[in-house]
Design a protein around this motif. Structure first.
Motif, PDB file in Angstrom:
ATOM      1  N   TYR A   5     -24.401 -36.949  45.537  1.00 51.40           N
ATOM      2  CA  TYR A   5     -25.144 -37.523  44.416  1.00 51.40           C
ATOM      3  C   TYR A   5     -26.218 -36.522  44.019  1.00 51.40           C
ATOM      4  CZ  TYR A   5     -26.947 -41.433  41.594  1.00 51.40           C
ATOM      5  OH  TYR A   5     -27.314 -42.270  40.558  1.00 51.40           O
ATOM      6  N   TYR A   6     -26.410 -36.343  42.705  1.00 51.84           N
ATOM      7  CA  TYR A   6     -27.421 -35.415  42.196  1.00 51.84           C
ATOM      8  C   TYR A   6     -28.386 -36.143  41.279  1.00 51.84           C
ATOM      9  CZ  TYR A   6     -29.481 -31.942  39.030  1.00 51.84           C
ATOM     10  OH  TYR A   6     -30.349 -31.203  38.264  1.00 51.84           O
ATOM     11  N   MET A   7     -29.687 -35.967  41.549  1.00 49.13           N
ATOM     12  CA  MET A   7     -30.743 -36.498  40.692  1.00 49.13           C
ATOM     13  C   MET A   7     -31.469 -35.323  40.048  1.00 49.13           C
ATOM     14  SD  MET A   7     -32.292 -39.509  43.171  1.00 49.13           S
ATOM     15  CE  MET A   7     -33.188 -40.334  41.828  1.00 49.13           C
ATOM     16  N   ASP A   8     -31.550 -35.331  38.735  1.00 59.29           N
ATOM     17  CA  ASP A   8     -32.207 -34.240  38.000  1.00 59.29           C
ATOM     18  C   ASP A   8     -33.721 -34.443  38.057  1.00 59.29           C
ATOM     19  OD1 ASP A   8     -32.815 -32.127  36.354  1.00 59.29           O
ATOM     20  OD2 ASP A   8     -32.116 -33.081  34.503  1.00 59.29           O
ATOM     21  N   LEU A   9     -34.262 -34.259  39.266  1.00 59.64           N
ATOM     22  CA  LEU A   9     -35.685 -34.440  39.538  1.00 59.64           C
ATOM     23  C   LEU A   9     -36.238 -33.174  40.183  1.00 59.64           C
ATOM     24  CD1 LEU A   9     -35.707 -37.989  41.203  1.00 59.64           C
ATOM     25  CD2 LEU A   9     -36.279 -37.452  38.827  1.00 59.64           C
ATOM     26  N   ASP A  10     -37.457 -32.800  39.821  1.00 52.57           N
ATOM     27  CA  ASP A  10     -38.102 -31.627  40.419  1.00 52.57           C
ATOM     28  C   ASP A  10     -38.884 -32.077  41.653  1.00 52.57           C
ATOM     29  OD1 ASP A  10     -37.067 -30.445  38.186  1.00 52.57           O
ATOM     30  OD2 ASP A  10     -38.978 -30.189  37.155  1.00 52.57           O
ATOM     31  N   LEU A  11     -38.158 -32.320  42.739  1.00 51.55           N
ATOM     32  CA  LEU A  11     -38.744 -32.927  43.937  1.00 51.55           C
ATOM     33  C   LEU A  11     -39.544 -31.929  44.780  1.00 51.55           C
ATOM     34  CD1 LEU A  11     -39.012 -35.296  45.970  1.00 51.55           C
ATOM     35  CD2 LEU A  11     -36.837 -34.521  46.980  1.00 51.55           C
ATOM     36  N   TYR A  12     -38.941 -30.801  45.095  1.00 49.71           N
ATOM     37  CA  TYR A  12     -39.502 -29.891  46.115  1.00 49.71           C
ATOM     38  C   TYR A  12     -40.262 -28.749  45.456  1.00 49.71           C
ATOM     39  CZ  TYR A  12     -39.529 -27.447  50.655  1.00 49.71           C
ATOM     40  OH  TYR A  12     -39.899 -26.843  51.835  1.00 49.71           O
ATOM     41  N   ARG A  13     -41.460 -28.487  45.937  1.00 49.88           N
ATOM     42  CA  ARG A  13     -42.278 -27.388  45.445  1.00 49.88           C
ATOM     43  C   ARG A  13     -42.329 -26.306  46.521  1.00 49.88           C
ATOM     44  NH1 ARG A  13     -44.200 -28.854  40.296  1.00 49.88           N
ATOM     45  NH2 ARG A  13     -43.143 -30.827  39.898  1.00 49.88           N
ATOM     46  N   TYR A  14     -41.755 -25.158  46.193  1.00 52.07           N
ATOM     47  CA  TYR A  14     -41.555 -24.061  47.136  1.00 52.07           C
ATOM     48  C   TYR A  14     -42.622 -22.992  46.909  1.00 52.07           C
ATOM     49  CZ  TYR A  14     -39.019 -20.081  49.266  1.00 52.07           C
ATOM     50  OH  TYR A  14     -38.650 -18.985  49.998  1.00 52.07           O
TER      51      TYR A  14
ATOM     52  N   THR B 145     -47.790 -17.929  43.444  1.00 53.70           N
ATOM     53  CA  THR B 145     -49.251 -17.874  43.464  1.00 53.70           C
ATOM     54  C   THR B 145     -49.792 -16.559  42.918  1.00 53.70           C
ATOM     55  OG1 THR B 145     -49.258 -16.994  45.733  1.00 53.70           O
ATOM     56  CG2 THR B 145     -49.324 -19.392  45.466  1.00 53.70           C
ATOM     57  N   VAL B 146     -48.992 -15.498  42.947  1.00 46.31           N
ATOM     58  CA  VAL B 146     -49.478 -14.189  42.506  1.00 46.31           C
ATOM     59  C   VAL B 146     -49.820 -14.205  41.026  1.00 46.31           C
ATOM     60  CG1 VAL B 146     -48.890 -11.752  42.235  1.00 46.31           C
ATOM     61  CG2 VAL B 146     -48.236 -12.960  44.327  1.00 46.31           C
ATOM     62  N   ASP B 147     -48.919 -14.747  40.201  1.00 48.55           N
ATOM     63  CA  ASP B 147     -49.172 -14.769  38.758  1.00 48.55           C
ATOM     64  C   ASP B 147     -49.334 -16.190  38.215  1.00 48.55           C
ATOM     65  OD1 ASP B 147     -46.599 -15.661  38.991  1.00 48.55           O
ATOM     66  OD2 ASP B 147     -45.682 -14.047  37.825  1.00 48.55           O
ATOM     67  N   ASN B 148     -49.445 -17.164  39.149  1.00 50.46           N
ATOM     68  CA  ASN B 148     -49.696 -18.556  38.761  1.00 50.46           C
ATOM     69  C   ASN B 148     -48.654 -19.089  37.790  1.00 50.46           C
ATOM     70  OD1 ASN B 148     -51.220 -20.914  39.049  1.00 50.46           O
ATOM     71  ND2 ASN B 148     -52.377 -20.512  37.170  1.00 50.46           N
ATOM     72  N   THR B 149     -47.393 -18.785  38.083  1.00 55.83           N
ATOM     73  CA  THR B 149     -46.287 -19.293  37.282  1.00 55.83           C
ATOM     74  C   THR B 149     -45.359 -20.128  38.163  1.00 55.83           C
ATOM     75  OG1 THR B 149     -44.911 -17.330  37.688  1.00 55.83           O
ATOM     76  CG2 THR B 149     -46.363 -17.300  35.744  1.00 55.83           C
ATOM     77  N   SER B 150     -44.465 -20.848  37.531  1.00 57.27           N
ATOM     78  CA  SER B 150     -43.484 -21.637  38.273  1.00 57.27           C
ATOM     79  C   SER B 150     -42.119 -21.492  37.616  1.00 57.27           C
ATOM     80  CB  SER B 150     -43.889 -23.109  38.333  1.00 57.27           C
ATOM     81  OG  SER B 150     -43.929 -23.681  37.039  1.00 57.27           O
ATOM     82  N   HIS B 151     -41.088 -21.718  38.393  1.00 52.34           N
ATOM     83  CA  HIS B 151     -39.717 -21.603  37.896  1.00 52.34           C
ATOM     84  C   HIS B 151     -38.881 -22.677  38.572  1.00 52.34           C
ATOM     85  CE1 HIS B 151     -35.815 -20.068  36.785  1.00 52.34           C
ATOM     86  NE2 HIS B 151     -35.485 -19.912  38.057  1.00 52.34           N
ATOM     87  N   THR B 152     -38.235 -23.512  37.777  1.00 54.68           N
ATOM     88  CA  THR B 152     -37.449 -24.622  38.309  1.00 54.68           C
ATOM     89  C   THR B 152     -35.979 -24.244  38.406  1.00 54.68           C
ATOM     90  OG1 THR B 152     -38.972 -26.224  37.341  1.00 54.68           O
ATOM     91  CG2 THR B 152     -36.802 -27.038  37.983  1.00 54.68           C
ATOM     92  N   VAL B 153     -35.376 -24.548  39.568  1.00 52.44           N
ATOM     93  CA  VAL B 153     -33.936 -24.395  39.751  1.00 52.44           C
ATOM     94  C   VAL B 153     -33.325 -25.787  39.699  1.00 52.44           C
ATOM     95  CG1 VAL B 153     -32.089 -23.670  41.305  1.00 52.44           C
ATOM     96  CG2 VAL B 153     -34.187 -22.300  41.137  1.00 52.44           C
ATOM     97  N   ARG B 154     -32.532 -26.026  38.658  1.00 55.93           N
ATOM     98  CA  ARG B 154     -31.884 -27.322  38.514  1.00 55.93           C
ATOM     99  C   ARG B 154     -30.373 -27.120  38.447  1.00 55.93           C
ATOM    100  NH1 ARG B 154     -35.493 -27.540  34.368  1.00 55.93           N
ATOM    101  NH2 ARG B 154     -36.187 -29.554  35.219  1.00 55.93           N
ATOM    102  N   TYR B 155     -29.643 -28.213  38.597  1.00 53.61           N
ATOM    103  CA  TYR B 155     -28.182 -28.133  38.719  1.00 53.61           C
ATOM    104  C   TYR B 155     -27.462 -28.836  37.568  1.00 53.61           C
ATOM    105  CZ  TYR B 155     -29.624 -26.698  43.345  1.00 53.61           C
ATOM    106  OH  TYR B 155     -30.235 -26.040  44.387  1.00 53.61           O
ATOM    107  N   THR B 156     -28.177 -29.070  36.471  1.00 51.59           N
ATOM    108  CA  THR B 156     -27.534 -29.642  35.295  1.00 51.59           C
ATOM    109  C   THR B 156     -26.463 -28.676  34.793  1.00 51.59           C
ATOM    110  OG1 THR B 156     -29.355 -28.674  34.011  1.00 51.59           O
ATOM    111  CG2 THR B 156     -29.509 -31.013  34.554  1.00 51.59           C
ATOM    112  N   GLY B 157     -25.320 -29.227  34.431  1.00 51.97           N
ATOM    113  CA  GLY B 157     -24.202 -28.396  33.996  1.00 51.97           C
ATOM    114  C   GLY B 157     -23.321 -27.934  35.130  1.00 51.97           C
TER     115      GLY B 157
END
Length: 339
Positions: free
Chosen positions: A204-213, A128-140
Motif C-alpha cells: 500500500y502506498y500513501m502519497d504523504l511526506d512522512l519521513y524527514r531525512y 542543512t547546508v543550503d537550507n533546502t529540501s527535496h521530496t522523493v515521492r512514488y507517484t506514477g
C-alpha cells in the motif's frame, strides 16, 4: 499487541535525539518507541532512560555494547511488540500530520484478515547546508491509496528508489525472511530495504511526506569524505546483497520486482565503483576489480546486465574511464543532492 514499533538506534545522539522522539510520541499508546543506546559515550543513555521514565507505557530503552546501526535495528526487530515496524534514525524526524494519517491506515490494516505486508510513504531530504529540501515521492510508480502487488508497479527512475525512510514493514515479514544485519557496518539500511521485498505480497502506498531525512553533518555516514574512508564497509554490504537474493528465482508475478531489485543492486555497484575510483589508490582500484569479479563468479547473468547499466559506465578502464566515472558522479550529485 502494539500497532507499530518505532526503533531509534542511538549512538552519541544527545545533541539531537529529543527532537526525533518528540515527533514519534503523537502516535500515542498504540505505538511503542524502542530507543537502542548503542554503547554511547555521551549522555545518550541517560536521556533515553529519562524519556522512558516519563512515558513508561510507550518508550523502552535497550542499552547494548557498541554493535553499530545494524545491531540497533536487530535489537528492535527482536524486541518489537508492534504489528508494524519502522526505523527512525536519531537525527531524523516524522511529520505530525502525516503520522496521524498513517496511524489511521495501520488501524485499518490491523482489522484485515490478512494485514498488508508493506506500507510506503514519501520522504524528504532536509539539507542543512543550503537550507533546502527535496521530496522523493512514488507517484506514477506505485498505485496510491489502494492495495496492490508487485505486478502493479511501474518503472522506478534512479531518483525514486525505496529507502529505509519510506518503508513500514509488517514485523513478522522481517522475522520470517531471516533478516539480520551485520554488526559494526555502515550502509546496512540497503540490506534492510532489499532482502525482505520478495516476501511482501500485499502493498500500500500513501502519497504523504512522512519521513524527514537530515543531511548536513560532516560526520554523517553519507558524507562524501566519510564514504571514501568507509568504502570497505560499502563493499561488504554490496557483496552481501549480491548473495542475499537469487533474482532469477523470483516467481513470474514478481518480474517487475526483479527489474527493480536489479536496478537497486546496480546502484550499489555504481556507488562502490565510484568511491573506489575516488580513492584512486592501486589498492582501491584492485578492490574494484575484485568486486566485479565477485559478481561475475556469483551470477554471470546479473554481471552482464550490470555491465550494460550505469554501473558498467563506472567500470571503464584507464584514466579516461575513471575521469568519466567521477564526472558522472558530480553531475548526479548536483541533480539529486543525495549527500
Amino acid at each position: 499487541m502494539k500497532l507499530i514499533t518505532f526503533t531509534v538506534p542511538c549512538y552519541n545522539s544527545a545533541a539531537y535525539m529529543d527532537r526525533c522522539i518528540e515527533t514519534l510520541l503523537p502516535a500515542g499508546p498504540e505505538a511503542e518507541i524502542i530507543l537502542v543506546d548503542d554503547g554511547s559515550k555521551d549522555e545518550t543513555g541517560a536521556i533515553a532512560d529519562a524519556w522512558a521514565e516519563k512515558y513508561p507505557d510507550i518508550i523502552r530503552v535497550i542499552h547494548q555494547e557498541n554493535g553499530g546501526h545494524g545491531e540497533g535495528v536487530n535489537q528492535g526487530i527482536r524486541n518489537a511488540q508492534g504489528l508494524y515496524f519502522k526505523v527512525v534514525d536519531s537525527d531524523d524526524w516524522l511529520d505530525g500530520e502525516s503520522l496521524a494519517r498513517v496511524m489511521e491506515k495501520l488501524r485499518e490494516f490491523a482489522a484485515m484478515p490478512e494485514p498488508v505486508d508493506l506500507l510506503l510513504c514519501n520522504y524528504v531530504y532536509e539539507h542543512t547546508v543550503d537550507n533546502t529540501s527535496h521530496t522523493v515521492r512514488y507517484t506514477g510508480v506505485l498505485p496510491a491509496d489502494r492495495l496492490f502487488t508487485w505486478a502493479d508497479i511501474g518503472r522506478f527512475p534512479p531518483s525514486q528508489n525505496i529507502l529505509m525512510h519510506s518503508v513500514i514493514y509488517r514485523t513478522e515479514i522481517l522475522r520470517a525472511c531471516g533478516l539480520r544485519l551485520p554488526k559494526h557496518t555502515f550502509y546496512v539500511d540497503n540490506i534492510f530495504v532489499y532482502l525482505p521485498l520478495p516476501h511482501c505480497k500485499k502493498l500500500y502506498y500513501m502519497d504523504l511526506d512522512l519521513y524527514r531525512y537530515f543531511i548536513g553533518r560532516e560526520d554523517q555516514s553519507v558524507n562524501e569524505k566519510v564514504m571514501v574512508k568507509r568504502v570497505d564497509q560499502q563493499l561488504r554490504v554490496t557483496k552481501l546483497m549480491i548473495t542475499a537474493v537469487d533474482l532469477y528465482r523470483l516467481p513470474p508475478e514478481q518480474k517487475k520486482l526483479r527489474a527493480y531489485m536489479f536496478n537497486y543492486l546496480s546502484m550499489m555497484m555504481t556507488i562502490s565503483s565510484v568511491f573506489l575510483t575516488m580513492d584512486g589508490t592501486p589498492e582501491a582500484l584492485q578492490k574494484k576489480k575484485e568486486l566485479w569479479q565477485f559478481l561475475k563468479l556469483h551470477d554471470r547473468r546479473v554481471y552482464k546486465r550490470c555491465l550494460l547499466s550505469v554501473a558498467g559506465a563506472c567500470n571503464l578502464p584507464g584514466k579516461g574511464g575513471r575521469a568519466v566515472t567521477l564526472w558522472g558522479y558530480r553531475v548526479a550529485q548536483k541533480i539529486f543532492k543525495f549527500n
